[in-house]
Scaffold this active site. Sequence first.
Site, PDB file in Angstrom:
ATOM      1  N   LYS A 195       0.828  -1.233   0.020  1.00 50.02           N
ATOM      2  CA  LYS A 195       0.009   0.118  -0.078  1.00 50.02           C
ATOM      3  C   LYS A 195       0.808   1.003   0.044  1.00 50.02           C
ATOM      4  O   LYS A 195       1.663   1.500   0.948  1.00 50.02           O
ATOM      5  CB  LYS A 195      -0.811   0.106   1.141  1.00 50.02           C
ATOM      6  N   LYS A 248      -2.100  -1.592  -3.907  1.00 44.97           N
ATOM      7  CA  LYS A 248      -3.142  -0.352  -3.913  1.00 44.97           C
ATOM      8  C   LYS A 248      -2.118   0.775  -4.003  1.00 44.97           C
ATOM      9  O   LYS A 248      -1.133   0.677  -3.249  1.00 44.97           O
ATOM     10  CB  LYS A 248      -3.741  -0.400  -2.669  1.00 44.97           C
TER      11      LYS A 248
HETATM   12  C1  PBG Z   1      -7.755   2.394   5.083  1.00 44.77           C
HETATM   13  C2  PBG Z   1      -8.058   2.580   3.601  1.00 44.77           C
HETATM   14  C3  PBG Z   1      -7.822   3.503   2.908  1.00 44.77           C
HETATM   15  C4  PBG Z   1      -8.295   3.235   1.439  1.00 44.77           C
HETATM   16  C5  PBG Z   1      -8.888   1.679   1.762  1.00 44.77           C
HETATM   17  N1  PBG Z   1      -8.634   1.482   3.126  1.00 44.77           N
HETATM   18  C6  PBG Z   1      -7.395   4.704   3.073  1.00 44.77           C
HETATM   19  C7  PBG Z   1      -6.043   5.195   3.424  1.00 44.77           C
HETATM   20  O1  PBG Z   1      -5.018   4.538   3.313  1.00 44.77           O
HETATM   21  O2  PBG Z   1      -5.884   6.489   3.775  1.00 44.77           O
HETATM   22  C8  PBG Z   1      -8.267   3.890   0.380  1.00 44.77           C
HETATM   23  C9  PBG Z   1      -8.899   3.356  -0.790  1.00 44.77           C
HETATM   24  C10 PBG Z   1      -9.333   4.221  -1.948  1.00 44.77           C
HETATM   25  O3  PBG Z   1      -8.919   5.509  -2.245  1.00 44.77           O
HETATM   26  O4  PBG Z   1     -10.458   3.940  -2.600  1.00 44.77           O
HETATM   27  N2  PBG Z   1      -8.682   1.897   5.909  1.00 44.77           N
END
Ligand code: PBG
Length: 326
Positions: A195, A248
């Site tokens: 991530k 991601k």
């Molecule tokens: C954290 C989480 C995030 C997203 C999914 N799970 C936000 C972050 O890391 O700030 C982002 C997903 C998206 O942008 O569609 N719970």
Amino acid sequence: MNFDRHRRLRSSAFMRDMVRETKITKEDLIYPIFVVEKDDVREEVPSMKGVFQISLNLLEEELDAVKKAGIKSVIFFGIPKEKDAEGHGAYDDNGVVQEACRISKRLHPEILVILDTCLCEYTDHGHCGLIDPNTQDVDNDSTLPLLVRTAVSQARAGADIIAPSNMMDGFVSEIRKGLDDNGFSHIPIMSYGIKYASKFYGPFRDAADSTPSFGDRRTYQMDPANRLEAHRELSSDLEEGCDMMIVKPALSYLDIIRDVRERSDVPVVAYNVSGEYAMTRTAVDMGLLDEAVIMEQMISMKRAGADMIITYFAKDICRMLDEGME
Ligand code: PBG
């Protein structure tokens, strides 16, 4: 006219279909739903046209629409009534995503439910864990037990898959152990282990009301410039026992999806995040791009090696598939 092999295989629609290497099906899609712990809300997220925050008491209608579209799996994100420094709402057995999961399982038991295990939607400071008052940074080790509690309460609510997205070190092995110890050894972990600290999450943070009130997430999320770091994250998550791996964001990280595909044999999930959705949605709605670009983007993620795609476009894609677009 001289036909070479490439031209011969493109010479009719039937031929093109037969040799097509990548296809999108409804089974590939995971649809995110934002649920609010307040009654009678169905509010469009301003930066994500077509995406709504929905109250638990209005969830039935939404789930019926999901079912009708042919979507097979959903992931719930929660906006709790109250937030606090420890993110209690995340591990409350009657918390908002736990309730959403129960409603979904009662109404449509065949829809697969994935729950996101993180604290950022539940903490008043918007970070993914507890804050160490000395450093003002997230404290890894004291956060882990809360994540385990969250995952166990989600499994108890009937979640089919646990998807931890917090990026704390050791989170996969701790959650695995917690699930096993509580009788949930059959529940897979879909780790958001790769991530990146991305600006493409901006609209999500509007939707989930989870923008950090100070600092950013760069101490626990990855640097977009790094590829080898993704290999290290992958190795540690695999060692810790993750069953599926999320990359991601997706579209600016197709090389990473390909790397994960080639370096592991677990299913790979692309998270087509909120900013990617907002960009494409806006361009399509303004008539700057044909709607078919949505499908082209989905194809690119699968071609890169993704087996599944978490996407806010799931309903649109189902409609396009029904209309015969590929
Ligand atoms: C954290 C989480 C995030 C997203 C999914 N799970 C936000 C972050 O890391 O700030 C982002 C997903 C998206 O942008 O569609 N719970």
